[in-house]
Enzyme design. Structure first.
Site, PDB file in Angstrom:
ATOM      1  N   GLY A  19       0.897  -2.024   5.187  1.00 47.03           N
ATOM      2  CA  GLY A  19       0.679  -1.863   6.594  1.00 47.03           C
ATOM      3  C   GLY A  19       0.161  -0.627   7.167  1.00 47.03           C
TER       4      GLY A  19
ATOM      5  N   ASN B 121       8.548  -5.612  15.119  1.00 46.38           N
ATOM      6  CA  ASN B 121       9.483  -5.479  13.909  1.00 46.38           C
ATOM      7  C   ASN B 121      11.008  -4.996  14.183  1.00 46.38           C
ATOM      8  OD1 ASN B 121       7.907  -2.894  14.560  1.00 46.38           O
ATOM      9  ND2 ASN B 121       9.314  -1.914  13.493  1.00 46.38           N
TER      10      ASN B 121
ATOM     11  N   GLN C 278       5.072  -8.339  10.692  1.00 41.37           N
ATOM     12  CA  GLN C 278       6.145  -9.337  10.702  1.00 41.37           C
ATOM     13  C   GLN C 278       5.889 -10.786  10.854  1.00 41.37           C
ATOM     14  OE1 GLN C 278       9.692  -8.171  10.470  1.00 41.37           O
ATOM     15  NE2 GLN C 278       8.908  -5.973  10.169  1.00 41.37           N
TER      16      GLN C 278
ATOM     17  N   THR D   6      -9.274   2.423  -7.528  1.00 38.44           N
ATOM     18  CA  THR D   6      -8.923   1.095  -8.128  1.00 38.44           C
ATOM     19  C   THR D   6      -8.043   0.309  -7.873  1.00 38.44           C
ATOM     20  OG1 THR D   6      -9.142   2.709 -10.252  1.00 38.44           O
ATOM     21  CG2 THR D   6      -8.375   0.648 -10.685  1.00 38.44           C
TER      22      THR D   6
ATOM     23  N   CYS E 255      12.254   3.058   9.563  1.00 37.82           N
ATOM     24  CA  CYS E 255      11.739   4.305   9.869  1.00 37.82           C
ATOM     25  C   CYS E 255      12.461   5.258  10.758  1.00 37.82           C
ATOM     26  CB  CYS E 255      10.141   4.171  10.402  1.00 37.82           C
ATOM     27  SG  CYS E 255       9.217   2.789   9.769  1.00 37.82           S
TER      28      CYS E 255
HETATM   29  C1  LIG Z   1       6.592  -2.650   7.667  1.00 39.14           C
HETATM   30  C2  LIG Z   1       5.704  -2.615   8.926  1.00 39.14           C
HETATM   31  C3  LIG Z   1       4.482  -1.824   8.885  1.00 39.14           C
HETATM   32  C4  LIG Z   1       4.350  -0.730   7.663  1.00 39.14           C
HETATM   33  O1  LIG Z   1       3.975  -1.534   6.260  1.00 39.14           O
HETATM   34  P1  LIG Z   1       4.132  -0.470   5.025  1.00 39.14           P
HETATM   35  O2  LIG Z   1       3.470  -1.822   4.112  1.00 39.14           O
HETATM   36  O3  LIG Z   1       5.482  -0.350   5.012  1.00 39.14           O
HETATM   37  O4  LIG Z   1       3.121   0.678   5.234  1.00 39.14           O
HETATM   38  C5  LIG Z   1       3.678  -1.678   9.952  1.00 39.14           C
HETATM   39  N1  LIG Z   1       3.815  -2.627  11.075  1.00 39.14           N
HETATM   40  C6  LIG Z   1       4.872  -3.376  10.881  1.00 39.14           C
HETATM   41  C7  LIG Z   1       4.858  -4.537  12.239  1.00 39.14           C
HETATM   42  C8  LIG Z   1       5.794  -3.527   9.863  1.00 39.14           C
HETATM   43  O5  LIG Z   1       6.790  -4.330  10.074  1.00 39.14           O
END
Ligand SMILES: *Cc1c(COP(=O)(O)O)cnc(C)c1O
Length: 390
Positions: free
Chosen positions: A72, A154, A182, A240, A328
């Site tokens: 993400g 989130n 989410q 890759t 986070c």
């Molecule tokens: C978890 C999350 C991310 C980050 O995704 P990663 O795969 O951990 O980099 C970004 N946006 C939202 C809304 C998330 O819940």
């Protein structure tokens, strides 16, 4: 003690065993490089192509509109940096986003503002965390390149009207990105219904592997890569391909689509049972987010005069794993910026916990939380009063 109850599915989910099984052969058997012109490479290439086809079917897009990434965070970086740096050439250097985005959108915007001369409008949200379409419309300027709005939050689970916002950006001829990490497991991800030009998804929130994601980039949307090299993924994501994870991610999305309706129904009942019981049995508690426009697996409470850290620790000691807002931010003691932006008082905001249900959550688990949580809140509050009196 009995097995721990995991209620942190917004941070990440377990990997569905069917996903793991699907990935298995790409580690030690079909481990070729999709870029190699030999039979090993060809098998790996076919696996990536099939995954791309599968995913594009669920998004209702063409397979060449899917860029696989490392998750993400990377997809959000690619969408925002990619569009802004490209459109700057045409004098478009403004982005509209919201104050309650995931850090992988907010921090990118702040970075571009500070280091590359872009201007950013951070939209307020209402007391439920909703972005207003009217605000989006009002703040669009001649130099606006992109609007980026989170699909489902989130921390508080609020679901935005992405389709309606997309209608506005489309009328104005401006690109629209949404972070759907989410939302992907439970909500409509048809990019045409949503009127989006770019959309972020990842594996780790939908019972797929961690470290894999995708960016949908609508045909005709020009963006610049942020990673340069061998030119994989149409030159937009060199390196890759992570074949096992891409295969697993596609399988995870497939399973989500199959069981979505029954899971929504099941989890909504559990979610609302938990919310009702806690609101009925605890004093001075507030539910954050919207009562209906809400992810079926999200619960977010603020308890007055409670430190979230103490409550999380005590819940964990009682076998219940939750978190404070996002994964986070949970390391810092500051109250969540998302919750503060709802206008929640600091006395409450400091005592914010997120309880995110999942595929393995049972009614017994929720009954357990209903029994334990109010007791612990009272216990912490009475300790607090004693401390103050001493
Ligand atoms: C978890 C999350 C991310 C980050 O995704 P990663 O795969 O951990 O980099 C970004 N946006 C939202 C809304 C998330 O819940």
């Amino acid at each position: 003690m009995t097995e721990k109850i995991y209620l942190d599915n917004s941070a990440t989910t377990y990997v569905d065993p069917r996903v793991k099984r699907e990935m298995d052969s790409y580690f030690n058997e079909n481990y070729g490089n999709p870029g190699s012109f030999n039979s090993f490479g060809m098998k790996a290439r076919a696996a990536v192509d099939e995954s791309r086809d599968k995913v594009s079917k669920y998004l209702h897009c063409n397979s060449d509109e899917i860029i696989f990434t490392s998750g993400g965070t990377e997809s959000n970086n690619l969408a925002i940096k990619g569009v802004l740096r490209e459109l700057k050439k045409q004098g478009k250097d403004h982005i509209i986003t919201t104050k309650v985005e995931h850090s992988s959108v907010l921090e990118v915007c702040k970075y571009l503002e500070k280091n590359e001369g872009f201007s950013v409008t951070y939209l307020d949200v209402d007391e439920f965390g909703l972005v207003s379409e009217g605000d989006v419309k009002e703040f669009i300027k001649d130099n606006t390149a992109l609007v980026s709005v989170i699909y489902a939050n989130n921390e508080i689970g609020t679901v935005n009207s992405i389709s309606a916002i997309g209608k506005i950006t489309r009328e104005k001829g401006i690109y629209f990105h949404t972070d759907a990490c989410q939302a992907a497991g439970y909500l409509n991800i048809n990019v045409n219904d949503l009127n989006v030009d770019l959309m972020t998804l990842n594996g780790s929130k939908i019972y797929g592997p961690k470290g894999v994601g995708l960016l949908f980039v609508r045909k005709g949307v020009r963006i610049q890569p942020i990673i340069h090299g061998g030119g994989q993924e149409k030159g937009l994501r060199s390196g890759t391909e992570n074949v096992p994870s891409i295969v697993g991610f596609a399988k995870a999305l497939e399973i989500c689509q199959e069981i979505k309706d029954s899971e929504i129904e099941r989890l909504t009942l559990l979610r609302d049972k938990l919310i009702k019981n806690v609101l009925d049995n605890v004093n001075d508690v507030k539910l954050n987010g919207h009562s209906i426009k809400r992810l079926p697996f999200n619960v977010n409470f603020s308890f007055k005069d409670i430190e979230a850290e103490s409550l999380i620790l005590m819940l964990d000691e009682n076998g219940i794993c939750v978190s404070a807002g996002s994964a986070c931010s949970s390391k810092s003691l500051d109250p969540s910026y998302v919750v503060l932006n709802l206008g929640v008082n600091k006395n409450y905001a400091r005592g914010t916990i997120r309880i995110s249900l999942g595929r393995n959550t049972t009614e017994k688990d929720i009954d357990n939380v209903i029994e334990v949580l109010p007791k612990l809140v009272n216990q912490i509050r009475s300790m607090h009063i004693k401390n103050v009196r001493n």
